[in-house]
Each structure stands twice: as structure tokens, then as C-alpha cells.
Design a protein around this motif. Structure first.
Motif, PDB file in Angstrom:
ATOM      1  N   GLN A  39       0.806  -1.286   0.078  1.00 66.86           N
ATOM      2  CA  GLN A  39       0.119   0.116  -0.063  1.00 66.86           C
ATOM      3  C   GLN A  39       0.767   1.447   0.045  1.00 66.86           C
ATOM      4  N   GLY A  41       2.752   4.587  -1.319  1.00 68.23           N
ATOM      5  CA  GLY A  41       2.407   5.694  -2.179  1.00 68.23           C
ATOM      6  C   GLY A  41       2.962   5.931  -3.413  1.00 68.23           C
ATOM      7  N   ILE A  42       3.860   4.835  -3.779  1.00 74.26           N
ATOM      8  CA  ILE A  42       4.208   4.805  -5.388  1.00 74.26           C
ATOM      9  C   ILE A  42       3.185   4.004  -6.084  1.00 74.26           C
ATOM     10  N   LYS A  43       2.265   3.241  -5.562  1.00 77.03           N
ATOM     11  CA  LYS A  43       1.312   2.397  -6.323  1.00 77.03           C
ATOM     12  C   LYS A  43       0.507   2.836  -7.120  1.00 77.03           C
TER      13      LYS A  43
ATOM     14  N   TYR B  26      -3.759  11.013  -9.973  1.00 76.87           N
ATOM     15  CA  TYR B  26      -2.891   9.841  -9.081  1.00 76.87           C
ATOM     16  C   TYR B  26      -3.429   9.624  -8.005  1.00 76.87           C
ATOM     17  N   LEU B  30      -4.160   5.490  -7.134  1.00 79.17           N
ATOM     18  CA  LEU B  30      -3.611   5.248  -5.783  1.00 79.17           C
ATOM     19  C   LEU B  30      -4.742   4.601  -4.796  1.00 79.17           C
ATOM     20  N   ILE B  34      -4.441   0.538  -3.904  1.00 82.54           N
ATOM     21  CA  ILE B  34      -3.956   0.063  -2.651  1.00 82.54           C
ATOM     22  C   ILE B  34      -5.001  -0.660  -1.708  1.00 82.54           C
TER      23      ILE B  34
END
Lengths: 303, 44
Positions: A39, A41-43, B26, B30, B34
Motif C-alpha cells: 500500500q 504511495g508509489i502504487k 494520481y 492510488l 491500494i
């Protein structure tokens, strides 16, 4: 000069690049032991491959999944004046396509790599009829764009149809691993899970007998990038004067194309195997002004 | 003659991508990435 002493090029080590990308895109190994997905932040960074973001160790976002999310949410977003149109993902996909066309399919995509590995199992092999390759465009238009946009719930949200009903990469990279490491998900297994599992089993059987069948007939990402093959910065070329029509490139091609008929075919994954297999130096590629031509490897006869 | 089309396409694509990033897309990607995608794993 013979093939033996010809210097090895990156294209001759392509499986190692594929393995490195497969591991690199799914490098967050601790997630497997924690029973959760990465999880960080670059995902939010899209990866140039069909790599499910629900794979526990996935480091980035699958652009096809992300695009469907935007299409599925577009009507709701418009109704509440939220400016989220999917431009980031669309721009990313078009930028990659403009630069190298379908090359990530041949070098980066872990699911393409898996298909190539499974195909090595020695069995009788089947060629895929060319007409079936057009099916991937139908998948792109209907499952990725039209259905998420047109069929919405009472709140205006559409589903991610391709992920939900088809994507075997999601089942292999996320569905099976998450069921193994997250016990709390297991009671939720129902028809959809078995549907996707059954589809994966059928695809794996197809991978054994045909070369990259998913990429060639179903993958919407490959369908989109293939449209750029003719106009991308990276270009393939065939010298008609040197080509003897020996068909060696066709026999070695992992997507079974005749590059001497169409050098920048939308089916080509630009693995460059044909450049290595051509003994007449007829196939070349060009990128950013640099041209690479495999030399003519025929040994001159002694007079 | 140099081929201009791919450069134009690339510039437009990067521009589109930049606009998307400026609109905060973005964050949307994200948030999706996630969260376990129930559709992707077959229990959605």
C-alpha cells in the motif's frame, strides 16, 4: 563471422529481462507474509504491463484496471462536477505507445512471460487463426470502455468488466495468492471466483499448446499499444533486397507474424527475436535515430 | 524527411498525462490500487 562469435545483444537475453521486470513489478515480498497487499504511495504509478494491482507484492497500478475505474466512475463524476476523466492513465498509455508501441508486451509484461514459459512444455502445438486476433479489439471497446461507461448502478457507477469477468492475470496474480494468505476472504468465494478460476485453467491449457494466445486474442492493453506500432518512435524494418523469404523469422516469432509482409504489424510485440534469427541481415530496428541491423551471418564460401 | 508524427503523439500524450496529474487523478489511481480489488480476484 558465425553465430557463435557474434556478440550477444540484449535481445538474446530477453527472458532475463522479462524475469527481472516480473520480479521488479512485484517486488514487495513482505506483503506475502503479512497477508495484505502493498500500500505504498508509489502504487499510483501505472506500470507498462498487465500486472494486477491486487497481487500482494505489486508495486504499481495496472493501467487497464485504472482505466476501467475511470470509465466506470465517469458518469458519477460528471454528475457531481468532479474533474476526473482518466487523462493520467490515457496519457500514460498513449505516451508508451507513441514511444515504443507494443514493445512492453515482449519485454516487460509478466503475464506474457508466463505464457512463454508455459509454452515451453513439450506437447503438440496449435497455431492460432489470424481472424481470432481481432477479438482483442472487441474486448478493448466493450469490456474496458463501453460497458463500464454505459451500464451503471443507481449511483452512476459502472463496473470494471474486464477485471471482473475475464482477466486471468488477476486470478493468477491476485485471486489465488490472496485466498492463500488472507483466510478472511475465503468465505466470500462463490460463482464469480469459480468462473474466473475455470477461465484461468482454460487459458493455461491454451498457453501449453499455442504461443501467447491471451496476448494475441484477448489482451486489451496489447490491442491498444498495437495501434501505435506503425507510428511509434521505435520502428522495425525489413530490407526486401536482403530478405530471401526463408520464413525463419516467422517460425521463430512468438506471435507467429510474417514480419517481411508487415514490419510494424499491430500484432508484433517487438521481442526482436526475428532480428536475431535472420541470417541475412534483412531485419532491423530504429529508435531515436539509432539503427541496429543484425549482420549477414552467412559464411563466405572459400574460393 | 524526419517523421514528426510520433514526436507529436508523444508530446500530446505527455501533455494529457500532465493535465490528469494536475487534476489529482494520481490519487484516484492510488486509492484504487491500494485497496484489494474484489472484482479482480473474483469475489466482487
Amino acid at each position: 563471422m558465425t553465430g557463435k562469435n557474434f556478440p550477444r545483444k540484449p535481445r538474446d537475453k530477453r527472458p532475463w529481462y522479462q524475469a527481472a521486470f516480473a520480479l521488479g513489478l512485484n517486488a514487495w515480498i513482505p506483503s506475502w507474509f503479512k497477508g495484505e497487499i502493498f500500500q505504498g504511495g508509489i502504487k499510483g504509478i501505472c506500470v507498462p504491463a498487465l500486472n494486477c494491482y491486487s497481487c500482494p507484492s505489486a508495486m504499481g497500478a495496472c493501467p487497464i484496471g485504472a482505466m476501467q475505474t475511470f470509465f466506470g466512475g465517469l458518469r458519477f463524476n460528471l454528475s457531481v462536477a468532479e474533474k476526473k476523466f482518466g487523462l493520467y492513465v490515457a496519457g500514460f498509455l498513449a505516451a508508451v505507445g507513441s514511444a515504443v508501441g507494443r514493445m512492453p508486451c515482449g519485454w516487460v509484461c509478466p503475464f506474457g512471460f508466463i505464457q512463454e514459459l508455459i509454452y515451453k512444455i513439450p506437447t503438440p502445438k496449435l497455431r492460432i487463426p489470424h481472424f481470432m486476433t481481432y477479438f482483442r479489439y472487441a474486448v478493448l471497446v466493450t469490456m474496458v470502455v463501453a460497458l463500464p461507461l454505459l451500464i451503471v448502478d443507481q449511483f452512476g457507477y459502472g463496473e470494471t468488466w474486464f477485471c471482473k469477468w475475464i482477466c486471468p492475470a488477476g486470478t493468477l496474480e491476485a485471486g489465488i495468492p490472496l485466498m492463500l494468505i488472507k483466510a478472511d476472504l475465503r468465505p466470500l468465494i462463490g460463482f464469480m471466483y469459480y468462473w474466473k478460476l475455470g477461465l484461468l485453467v482454460l487459458f493455461v491449457g491454451w498457453f501449453v499448446v499455442s504461443q501467447r494466445p491471451f496476448c494475441r486474442t484477448v489482451c486489451p492493453l496489447g490491442a491498444f499499444w498495437g495501434l501505435f506500432n506503425k507510428g511509434s518512435l521505435f520502428r522495425m524494418a525489413v530490407d526486401d533486397e536482403k530478405c530471401t523469404l526463408c520464413d525463419k523469422c516467422h517460425k521463430d516469432c512468438p506471435v507467429e507474424i510474417k514480419i517481411y509482409e508487415q514490419a510494424n504489424s499491430p500484432d508484433c510485440v517487438r521481442c526482436l527475436r526475428c532480428v536475431s534469427s535472420c541470417k541475412f541481415g534483412a531485419i532491423s530496428y530504429e529508435f531515436l535515430g539509432k539503427k541496429e541491423v543484425a549482420p549477414d551471418l552467412r559464411v563466405p564460401k572459400a574460393s | 524527411m524526419k517523421r514528426r508524427l510520433p514526436w507529436v503523439l508523444l508530446a500530446v500524450s505527455l501533455g494529457v498525462m500532465a493535465v490528469g496529474l494536475l487534476l489529482g487523478e494520481y490519487r484516484t489511481v492510488l486509492e484504487k490500487a491500494i485497496t484489494v480489488c474484489l472484482d479482480c480476484i473474483g469475489i466482487g
